[in-house]
Enzyme design. Sequence first.
Site, PDB file in Angstrom:
ATOM      1  N   LYS A   1       0.841  -1.199   0.000  1.00 40.67           N
ATOM      2  CA  LYS A   1       0.000   0.000   0.000  1.00 40.67           C
ATOM      3  C   LYS A   1       0.873   1.245   0.000  1.00 40.67           C
ATOM      4  O   LYS A   1       2.056   1.197   0.363  1.00 40.67           O
ATOM      5  CB  LYS A   1      -0.887   0.010   1.251  1.00 40.67           C
ATOM      6  CG  LYS A   1      -2.024  -0.997   1.217  1.00 40.67           C
ATOM      7  CD  LYS A   1      -2.968  -0.781   2.382  1.00 40.67           C
ATOM      8  CE  LYS A   1      -4.086  -1.794   2.393  1.00 40.67           C
ATOM      9  NZ  LYS A   1      -4.997  -1.702   1.237  1.00 40.67           N
TER      10      LYS A   1
ATOM     11  N   ARG B   1     -10.025 -11.694   1.564  1.00 41.17           N
ATOM     12  CA  ARG B   1     -10.807 -12.788   0.975  1.00 41.17           C
ATOM     13  C   ARG B   1     -10.057 -14.117   1.083  1.00 41.17           C
ATOM     14  O   ARG B   1     -10.676 -15.176   1.122  1.00 41.17           O
ATOM     15  CB  ARG B   1     -11.160 -12.450  -0.480  1.00 41.17           C
ATOM     16  CG  ARG B   1      -9.969 -12.357  -1.394  1.00 41.17           C
ATOM     17  CD  ARG B   1     -10.264 -11.581  -2.658  1.00 41.17           C
ATOM     18  NE  ARG B   1     -10.393 -10.142  -2.393  1.00 41.17           N
ATOM     19  CZ  ARG B   1     -10.655  -9.222  -3.322  1.00 41.17           C
ATOM     20  NH1 ARG B   1     -10.850  -9.586  -4.575  1.00 41.17           N
ATOM     21  NH2 ARG B   1     -10.723  -7.945  -2.999  1.00 41.17           N
TER      22      ARG B   1
HETATM   23  N1  BES Z   1      -8.298  -3.772   3.904  1.00 32.91           N
HETATM   24  C1  BES Z   1      -8.388  -3.358   2.551  1.00 32.91           C
HETATM   25  C2  BES Z   1      -9.700  -2.650   2.238  1.00 32.91           C
HETATM   26  C3  BES Z   1      -9.983  -1.366   2.963  1.00 32.91           C
HETATM   27  C4  BES Z   1      -9.839  -0.164   2.315  1.00 32.91           C
HETATM   28  C5  BES Z   1     -10.483  -1.369   4.250  1.00 32.91           C
HETATM   29  C6  BES Z   1     -10.151   1.019   2.963  1.00 32.91           C
HETATM   30  C7  BES Z   1     -10.785  -0.185   4.905  1.00 32.91           C
HETATM   31  C8  BES Z   1     -10.630   1.006   4.248  1.00 32.91           C
HETATM   32  C9  BES Z   1      -8.305  -4.585   1.654  1.00 32.91           C
HETATM   33  O1  BES Z   1      -7.515  -5.630   2.119  1.00 32.91           O
HETATM   34  C10 BES Z   1      -7.683  -4.152   0.364  1.00 32.91           C
HETATM   35  O2  BES Z   1      -6.553  -3.817   0.374  1.00 32.91           O
HETATM   36  N2  BES Z   1      -8.479  -4.163  -0.704  1.00 32.91           N
HETATM   37  C11 BES Z   1      -8.029  -3.801  -1.995  1.00 32.91           C
HETATM   38  C12 BES Z   1      -8.490  -4.862  -2.951  1.00 32.91           C
HETATM   39  C13 BES Z   1      -7.826  -4.790  -4.288  1.00 32.91           C
HETATM   40  C14 BES Z   1      -6.371  -5.214  -4.169  1.00 32.91           C
HETATM   41  C15 BES Z   1      -8.568  -5.698  -5.225  1.00 32.91           C
HETATM   42  C16 BES Z   1      -8.642  -2.468  -2.361  1.00 32.91           C
HETATM   43  O3  BES Z   1      -9.778  -2.189  -1.970  1.00 32.91           O
HETATM   44  O4  BES Z   1      -7.972  -1.676  -3.004  1.00 32.91           O
HETATM   45 MN    MN Z   2      -5.492  -5.430   1.618  1.00 35.19          MN
END
Ligand code: BES
Ligand code: MN
Length: 501
Positions: free
Chosen positions: A279, A353
């Site tokens: 991230k 997931r």
């Molecule tokens: N934990 C994050 C999602 C999230 C985003 C939670 C903002 C709370 C606030 C999740 O694990 C994630 O990183 N999701 C990605 C998925 C993508 C890689 C398909 C996302 O939402 O960008």
């Molecule tokens: Mn994530």
Amino acid sequence: MKVQISQTNLTEFSADTLIVNLFDDVKTPSGATGAVDKALDGAISELIANGDATGKAGEVRVLYPRGALPYQRVLVAGLGKRAGFDLLGVRNAAAHAIQAAQQYKAQHVATIVHGAGVGGLDVAAATQATVEGTLLGDHVYEKQLQKPQERHEIEQLTLVESDEQKIAAMEQGTTAAHAVVAGVKLARDLVFGPPNIVTPEHMANVAQQIADEFGLAITIGDRDFMREHKMGALLAVAQAAGFDPRFIVLEHNADKKDLPTIALVGKGITFDTGGLSLKSRDGMILMKCDMGGAAAVMGAMRTVAELDLPLHVVGIMPCTENTVDALGYRPSDIITASNGKTIEIISTDAEGRMALADALVYAQRYDPDVVIDLATLTGAAVTALGSGVAAALFSNDDDLRDRLTSAGNATHERVWPMPLYDEYRKTIESPVADMINSGGAGNGVGTAAVFLEAFTDYTWAHLDIAGMALTNKKHAQAYQKHDATGFGVRLLTAYLQGINA
Ligand code: BES
Ligand code: MN
Ligand code: ZN
């Protein structure tokens, strides 16, 4: 704050602070507020007449009876318009009032139940909402300082009601509120707690405490347990974790298998760096909230246990960090989950997931009537519905979808239905495995849902609570002073209570 009920006349009870209420646009107060007005020789009417009190939602006015009543001060809390007044209004009025009482350093607060008199709401529900609003409105995250902040603690809240007919319902509402508030507070503190402290092991310790206190069955699985159960997807995420992962199961009424069986599954990523699909610096900041699903399940299990609901409820919390390590899983890896399905990794940041997949498969062993998972799963859910507004709801069952929607509206922990269309399924097809773990951010919320669906073979609902775990300060409710909401605890409790209703 202790909560008691007293069957007394308001004008005869005694405390340092009394809370009464006022609807918007009322010229002459009636009911309990009317009685207090009379005892104060029309002081509340006078405030209204000269415009100092309007009864608007959020307003709290103070009066000093100076011997005319056995209270040092009287707080008049605005309820807003009578039309459409509901339990959300009750919780907010109670929260505003207790926050004012807190500023006055009240010790013993007497209050009427908001909405149960002139408001016409169900007495038990109004009582529950008054107590929830009061206790949750007084709940903030305790900072960890070298010199802990001195915070004034209100010792006691007494619900005063002269009508004997209402007392039993008030007791019922108070009992429910206590159990719910404890669950919500637990979830909030877990979500906002720092990720070096709220580790998977910490989650397991909290689960153990709940199990000990309420006699729940508990399983705490370590990496070996995960290997035994072939939880390749969860292990892939845990492969890069510094803190050891835990697979936690709490079970209420484990020995009563004839009761309806509901499994609650919560994403327990105690910190999400994204892994190798790292991230951004800013994108990582709030990722201690990524165990919000597991926190909701933990809180709900505590509430369910304290209420001793006549249901067989199983709480499943796969907990691990998603950090970075040379031996961590990587994009292009092919992982085998516990049901044998193979997953091509596109993004190690689509880790929730992965953890949930094996937990959803594990839920099957309980032969559940319903499985509900909660997860801070996608940024796309936040984009779709906004932050602090509603969770995205996916379900393969119309009745379950309706029940969750109703429970969401009743608690104001709202959920909004989303589709499980075939296009999403096509989006996660892989050229080299059964599926890929990410369809890209564009289709994000739906592709994540159909990914999970592939690990279910029962009546199921998925709640993407990514936008709901932390409080949105721009439009927080008065009972949401804490930085985390505890979202899901009140929703799940209302849903579960509704099953036997
Ligand atoms: N934990 C994050 C999602 C999230 C985003 C939670 C903002 C709370 C606030 C999740 O694990 C994630 O990183 N999701 C990605 C998925 C993508 C890689 C398909 C996302 O939402 O960008
Ligand atoms: Mn994530
Ligand atoms: Zn995550």
